[in-house]
Design a protein around this motif. Structure first.
Motif, PDB file in Angstrom:
ATOM      1  N   UNK A   1       0.807  -1.172  -0.137  1.00 34.16           N
ATOM      2  CA  UNK A   1      -0.097  -0.018   0.085  1.00 34.16           C
ATOM      3  C   UNK A   1       0.816   1.250   0.098  1.00 34.16           C
ATOM      4  N   UNK A   2       2.193   1.205   0.479  1.00 31.81           N
ATOM      5  CA  UNK A   2       3.118   2.264   0.523  1.00 31.81           C
ATOM      6  C   UNK A   2       4.564   1.666   0.401  1.00 31.81           C
ATOM      7  N   UNK A   3       5.211   2.677   0.622  1.00 35.37           N
ATOM      8  CA  UNK A   3       6.747   2.408   0.955  1.00 35.37           C
ATOM      9  C   UNK A   3       6.688   1.421   1.976  1.00 35.37           C
ATOM     10  N   UNK A   4       7.703   0.730   2.158  1.00 29.06           N
ATOM     11  CA  UNK A   4       7.865  -0.118   3.558  1.00 29.06           C
ATOM     12  C   UNK A   4       8.858   0.350   4.443  1.00 29.06           C
ATOM     13  N   UNK A   5       8.861  -0.166   5.723  1.00 28.02           N
ATOM     14  CA  UNK A   5       9.429   0.236   6.827  1.00 28.02           C
ATOM     15  C   UNK A   5      10.715  -0.589   7.105  1.00 28.02           C
ATOM     16  N   UNK A   6      11.436  -0.231   7.944  1.00 26.27           N
ATOM     17  CA  UNK A   6      12.885  -1.112   8.220  1.00 26.27           C
ATOM     18  C   UNK A   6      11.905  -2.167   9.147  1.00 26.27           C
ATOM     19  N   UNK A   7      10.801  -1.990   9.833  1.00 30.74           N
ATOM     20  CA  UNK A   7      10.178  -3.165  10.240  1.00 30.74           C
ATOM     21  C   UNK A   7       9.844  -4.317   9.384  1.00 30.74           C
ATOM     22  N   UNK A   8       9.125  -3.728   8.375  1.00 28.19           N
ATOM     23  CA  UNK A   8       8.934  -4.943   7.251  1.00 28.19           C
ATOM     24  C   UNK A   8      10.155  -5.503   6.640  1.00 28.19           C
ATOM     25  N   UNK A   9      11.198  -4.783   6.727  1.00 30.54           N
ATOM     26  CA  UNK A   9      12.441  -5.276   5.935  1.00 30.54           C
ATOM     27  C   UNK A   9      12.982  -6.215   6.650  1.00 30.54           C
ATOM     28  N   UNK A  10      13.139  -5.892   8.300  1.00 26.98           N
ATOM     29  CA  UNK A  10      13.801  -6.666   9.174  1.00 26.98           C
ATOM     30  C   UNK A  10      13.049  -7.674   9.586  1.00 26.98           C
ATOM     31  N   UNK A  11      11.610  -7.572   9.734  1.00 26.67           N
ATOM     32  CA  UNK A  11      10.668  -8.495  10.226  1.00 26.67           C
ATOM     33  C   UNK A  11      10.332  -9.790   9.003  1.00 26.67           C
ATOM     34  N   UNK A  12      10.318  -9.251   8.017  1.00 29.42           N
ATOM     35  CA  UNK A  12       9.786 -10.268   6.914  1.00 29.42           C
ATOM     36  C   UNK A  12      10.912 -10.653   5.602  1.00 29.42           C
ATOM     37  N   UNK A  13      11.029  -9.346   4.906  1.00 31.53           N
ATOM     38  CA  UNK A  13      11.869  -9.441   3.849  1.00 31.53           C
ATOM     39  C   UNK A  13      13.067 -10.039   3.910  1.00 31.53           C
ATOM     40  N   UNK A  14      13.988  -9.287   4.862  1.00 27.87           N
ATOM     41  CA  UNK A  14      15.278 -10.010   5.096  1.00 27.87           C
ATOM     42  C   UNK A  14      15.130 -11.424   5.349  1.00 27.87           C
ATOM     43  N   UNK A  15      14.528 -11.713   6.362  1.00 32.58           N
ATOM     44  CA  UNK A  15      14.520 -13.221   6.822  1.00 32.58           C
ATOM     45  C   UNK A  15      13.788 -14.172   5.812  1.00 32.58           C
ATOM     46  N   UNK A  16      12.958 -13.629   4.779  1.00 30.50           N
ATOM     47  CA  UNK A  16      12.673 -14.572   3.661  1.00 30.50           C
ATOM     48  C   UNK A  16      13.846 -14.654   2.673  1.00 30.50           C
ATOM     49  N   UNK A  17      14.512 -13.509   2.537  1.00 28.33           N
ATOM     50  CA  UNK A  17      15.589 -13.502   1.569  1.00 28.33           C
ATOM     51  C   UNK A  17      16.979 -14.521   1.899  1.00 28.33           C
ATOM     52  N   UNK A  18      17.084 -14.333   3.253  1.00 29.89           N
ATOM     53  CA  UNK A  18      18.309 -15.192   3.761  1.00 29.89           C
ATOM     54  C   UNK A  18      17.634 -16.674   3.858  1.00 29.89           C
ATOM     55  N   UNK A  19      16.291 -16.996   3.954  1.00 25.94           N
ATOM     56  CA  UNK A  19      16.094 -18.200   3.904  1.00 25.94           C
ATOM     57  C   UNK A  19      16.007 -18.773   2.486  1.00 25.94           C
ATOM     58  N   UNK A  20      15.599 -18.027   1.757  1.00 27.99           N
ATOM     59  CA  UNK A  20      15.465 -18.259   0.510  1.00 27.99           C
ATOM     60  C   UNK A  20      16.844 -18.884  -0.166  1.00 27.99           C
ATOM     61  N   UNK A  21      17.783 -18.185   0.119  1.00 25.28           N
ATOM     62  CA  UNK A  21      19.215 -18.212  -0.469  1.00 25.28           C
ATOM     63  C   UNK A  21      19.746 -19.476   0.198  1.00 25.28           C
ATOM     64  N   UNK A  22      19.319 -19.716   1.462  1.00 23.34           N
ATOM     65  CA  UNK A  22      19.610 -20.820   2.060  1.00 23.34           C
ATOM     66  C   UNK A  22      19.248 -22.340   1.775  1.00 23.34           C
TER      67      UNK A  22
END
Ligand code: TYM
Length: 337
Positions: free
Chosen positions: A12-33
């Motif tokens: 709906x809008x730009x994302x926050x650091x909360x979205x980034x650290x709570x969901x986006x980055x964990x997903x990226x790390x899990x996907x890469x692993x």
């Protein structure tokens, strides 16, 4: 069949650091692993977006959100499937069937619904019902792991309950996602992740909080973001300690530092515990956030819309195939076929 990891971010809008650290980055790390052993589904819940107002253009936001994953370091391969929810009609169809399994009582207990409807004269039914659509998003693909922030754990519990209830009533149909404790473990944390509001650390960092200093947006300049960290509310105990109830501001900084640098929280706590100078901790976290955003924004700028658009046909063909097969099974079980 490979197990599946699945997640989505509303755009709906730009994302926050909360979205980034709570969901986006964990997903990226899990996907890469894990993308050799698991199927990885990353989808844009665009049908979810229309429950509330949208800043900008929804389709542009959709492309932007997929770029975020790549800018955060997602390494693409044939096991990673990227798709838009509204391009897979089975999501809305399964949500209808699950509406007939969910109860008013359990839906009324959803905290996100209470928060989103609080104080409003009238609330749309989508805001009430969106956790059922979320359950459909997950169950169609038999996902075992769903990396999300702690605020979405209640919806994951609902998903598990609906899956179990359906299976009991109509026979084994859905894979029940792992319980939230195991989800957190899989993401490498003790509990779900909740990044706090920088001014008011008793609350979660949220894009809908009006104060600019409360939240870091992914579009903030790295310097702006560093300043917000330096100005974050702490406490007057003059003793660094991880305790979310008595020292939520300092605990939040420790959490941010650990997540950005992919270090265990316990290790970061041990490094800082007992020190008295909050300014030193803030400087360290500000530098981490500044580097993170500089790197993320440089990568983001290098990705074009065309790069993203060419990923969607494969992802959407895959998603429709899996989702339609599960929906056919559901329709048969409930007697529609
Ligand atoms: P949404 O769009 O509100 O938030 C996206 C993700 O960001 C996480 N998050 C946070 N994590 C930590 N600290 C915070 N302060 C913080 N704020 C937000 C959220 O927990 C979420 O993981 N219903 C979902 C989107 C969705 C979905 C799905 C997710 C729809 N269908 C299926 C997974 C699977 C939502 O509204 O998240």
């Amino acid at each position: 069949m490979k197990k599946t990891i699945l997640t989505g971010l509303r755009v709906n809008s730009e994302l926050t650091l909360g979205n980034y650290l709570g969901a986006l980055l964990p997903m990226v790390r899990l996907a890469n692993k894990y993308s050799k052993e698991y199927a990885v589904n990353i989808f844009v819940p665009d049908l979810h977006s229309i429950i509330s107002s949208i800043d900008g253009n929804l389709q542009e936001n959709t492309l932007r959100s997929i770029k975020y994953y790549l800018a955060a370091g997602l390494e693409l391969n044939e096991n990673i499937h990227i798709y838009r929810q509204s391009h897979v009609p089975a999501h809305a169809e399964l949500a209808w069937v699950l509406n007939c399994v969910a109860t008013m009582g359990e839906m009324s207990r959803m905290i996100q619904y209470k928060e989103k409807s609080e104080g409003k004269e009238s609330t749309n039914v989508g805001i009430f019902d969106y956790p059922v659509l979320m359950a459909a998003d997950i169950l169609l693909y038999s996902a075992s792991f769903v990396p999300v922030g702690e605020d979405q754990f209640q919806h994951l519990e609902l998903t598990r309950n609906l899956a179990e209830r359906f299976n009991n009533r109509f026979g084994e149909t859905f894979v029940v996602p792992e319980e939230t404790r195991k989800q957190a473990e899989f993401m490498g944390t003790d509990n779900g992740i909740r990044i706090r509001d920088l001014v008011n650390p008793d609350k979660k960092m949220s894009k809908s909080t009006p104060g600019e200093n409360s939240k870091i947006m992914l579009s903030d300049t790295p310097e702006q973001a560093a300043k917000k960290i330096m100005g974050a509310t702490t406490d007057s105990l003059e003793n660094i300690n991880f305790d979310l109830s008595t020292q939520p501001g300092v605990s939040n900084l420790l959490q941010i530092e650990a997540l950005i640098n992919d270090r265990p929280l316990g290790e970061v706590i041990r490094e800082w515990q007992g020190k008295t100078r909050y300014g030193d901790l803030k400087k360290q976290v500000a530098a981490s956030v500044q580097n993170l955003l500089a790197d993320f924004q440089a990568k983001y700028a290098a990705i074009s819309d065309a790069d993203i658009e060419k990923l969607l046909p494969e992802g959407e063909a895959y998603a429709n195939e899996i989702a339609n097969a599960k929906l056919a099974e559901v329709y048969q079980k409930v007697g529609l076929r």
